[in-house]
Design a protein around this motif. Structure first.
Motif, mmCIF file in Angstrom:
data_model
loop_
_atom_site.group_PDB
_atom_site.id
_atom_site.type_symbol
_atom_site.label_atom_id
_atom_site.label_comp_id
_atom_site.label_asym_id
_atom_site.label_seq_id
_atom_site.Cartn_x
_atom_site.Cartn_y
_atom_site.Cartn_z
ATOM 1 N N LYS A 1 1.103 4.286 -2.745
ATOM 2 C CA LYS A 1 0.793 5.670 -2.354
ATOM 3 C C LYS A 1 1.979 6.612 -2.566
ATOM 4 N N LYS B 1 -0.172 22.475 3.934
ATOM 5 C CA LYS B 1 -1.478 22.064 3.400
ATOM 6 C C LYS B 1 -2.605 22.641 4.205
ATOM 7 N N GLU C 1 -2.710 10.241 4.866
ATOM 8 C CA GLU C 1 -3.936 9.725 4.266
ATOM 9 C C GLU C 1 -3.797 9.541 2.753
ATOM 10 N N ASP C 2 -3.194 10.528 2.104
ATOM 11 C CA ASP C 2 -3.154 10.528 0.635
ATOM 12 C C ASP C 2 -1.785 10.256 0.018
ATOM 13 N N ARG C 3 -0.746 10.151 0.855
ATOM 14 C CA ARG C 3 0.585 9.886 0.304
ATOM 15 C C ARG C 3 1.544 9.351 1.358
ATOM 16 N N GLU D 1 0.834 -1.205 0.000
ATOM 17 C CA GLU D 1 0.000 0.000 0.000
ATOM 18 C C GLU D 1 0.871 1.259 0.000
ATOM 19 N N TRP D 2 1.890 1.268 0.851
ATOM 20 C CA TRP D 2 2.757 2.444 0.967
ATOM 21 C C TRP D 2 3.528 2.704 -0.326
#
Length: 119
Positions: free
Chosen positions: A49, A119, A101-103, A45-46
Motif C-alpha cells: 500500500k 482530502k 484505507e488506501d495508503r 500489506e502495508w
C-alpha cells in the motif's frame, strides 16, 4: 476518517505526528509497535500500500539495526526474509506508520500528512 497509528510512544517524531493528527481532528487508533509488533501479513500489506521499497520500513537510525549490522545485509535479503526480520522486533521498524484505507505513510513528513487531512 479512521486510521491506525503505529508508534513507539517515547519517539519524538511519533509524538509530533500524533499531535499533528489530533490538531487536525484525525481519529486514530494508537498501537505500540513493540508491545504489538506488526505481523508478517500486516507488513506485507502495508509495504504494498505504501509503494515504498522494503528498506524504507527499516529504522536505520535505531540501535537494534546498528547492533545487528543490517546496513549491508538488508539490500541482499529477499522480501520474505526482510519482512520476517521486521516482524521479529518492533524496534527494527521505522515509525510512525499511519495506515489508512488506501495508503500507508512511514515516518512523519508534514506535507504528506497535510495531503491526507485536506482530502
Amino acid at each position: 476518517m479512521k486510521a491506525l497509528f503505529v508508534e513507539y510512544p517515547k519517539c519524538t517524531t511519533c509524538k509530533k505526528a500524533l499531535k499533528y493528527l489530533k490538531d487536525h481532528n484525525v481519529e486514530v487508533t494508537e498501537r505500540h509497535i513493540v508491545e504489538e509488533v506488526p505481523t508478517e501479513a500486516e507488513l506485507k500489506e502495508w509495504i504494498q500500500k505504501s509503494g515504498l521499497e522494503i528498506k524504507k520500513f527499516f529504522n536505520t537510525s535505531g540501535q537494534v539495526y546498528k547492533e545487528m549490522g543490517l546496513k549491508d545485509k538488508v539490500k541482499d535479503m529477499t522480501m520474505e526474509e526482510a519482512i520476517s526480520l521486521l516482524a521479529s522486533n518492533g524496534m527494527l521498524i521505522k515509525r510512525p506508520i499511519l495506515v489508512l484505507e488506501d495508503r500507508v505513510l512511514v515516518g512523519f513528513k508534514e506535507e504528506q500528512y497535510e495531503a491526507i487531512v485536506k482530502k
